[in-house]
Motif scaffolding. Sequence first.
Motif, PDB file in Angstrom:
ATOM      1  N   HIS A 102      36.391  38.901  52.280  1.00  0.00           N
ATOM      2  CA  HIS A 102      35.039  39.467  52.142  1.00  0.00           C
ATOM      3  C   HIS A 102      35.070  40.845  51.492  1.00  0.00           C
ATOM      4  O   HIS A 102      34.142  41.207  50.747  1.00  0.00           O
ATOM      5  N   ARG A 114      33.040  41.663  47.930  1.00  0.00           N
ATOM      6  CA  ARG A 114      32.150  42.808  47.715  1.00  0.00           C
ATOM      7  C   ARG A 114      32.474  43.497  46.388  1.00  0.00           C
ATOM      8  O   ARG A 114      31.582  43.827  45.600  1.00  0.00           O
ATOM      9  N   VAL A 164      27.535  42.015  53.308  1.00  0.00           N
ATOM     10  CA  VAL A 164      28.870  41.418  53.192  1.00  0.00           C
ATOM     11  C   VAL A 164      29.507  41.328  54.579  1.00  0.00           C
ATOM     12  O   VAL A 164      29.925  42.337  55.153  1.00  0.00           O
TER      13      VAL A 164
END
Length: 262
Positions: free
Chosen positions: A48, A52, A152
Amino acid sequence: MGIDVSRASDARIQNFLLGGADNYPRDRQAGKELLALAPDAQRLARIHRAFRMRAVRYLAAERGVRQFLDHGPGLPVRGSLPVHQIARRAIAQARVVYIDQDPLVVAHARMMLEEPGTLVLDAHVLETDAILSGIKKAGFYDPTAPVAALFVSVLHCVPDADDPWQSVRHLIRSLPSGSYLALCHLASEDEDFREEVTSLMSESTDNEWACVRSVDQVHRFFEGLEPVGGPLGDVAYWRSTPDIQPQQTRRWFEYGGVARVP
């Protein structure tokens, strides 16, 4: 509000999983318990963070977005650049608002991220009206220009009872046409596994952690929006290098993508 080290926090657990130093014994204990249940949790934390960076790079360089709202930026770790540094590689005038209410995250953000063209707001990520009011009061952004709203791997901290889908829709309706939503969320199609992880992490964080959701539940955040840059799905493969091979078996993953507001 001071830092409560007697319970784990999501931001500090993520920091531990990513090899950071901004965590405490209770966070490390919770992180180790999570890894015992789901050994790929560390991999998902890296995924993750990488998503981003790719999403911001794409939105700034290819879509020309110069205004970003980063909901839940987390704590700094080596190898992960903050949003404003990524965006400004494409657009020098990019402006970023960092939004969080974890006291350690806010303290770090104000010490390391607050500079001309950035703003740190101490607020819950779904306090949309307060966030937009704070931005307006600061005279911070152009309300007629597109904005990228980033969520996110943060909405797993919001329970169903608080209706995060409605809150995200409210934010999207408040943004100019041509804005974007970049979102990923921990997801699993294994109901028993979802409940196991949710129970473990909710107990560790004194209910700061809310839930792992199904793919259909996460997909609802994108209703009425147009996916761009690639299809919605496991963000490990969203605009990633072509040599990354999909996992053959996986109990959970980060589902999401980037979508345009009509």
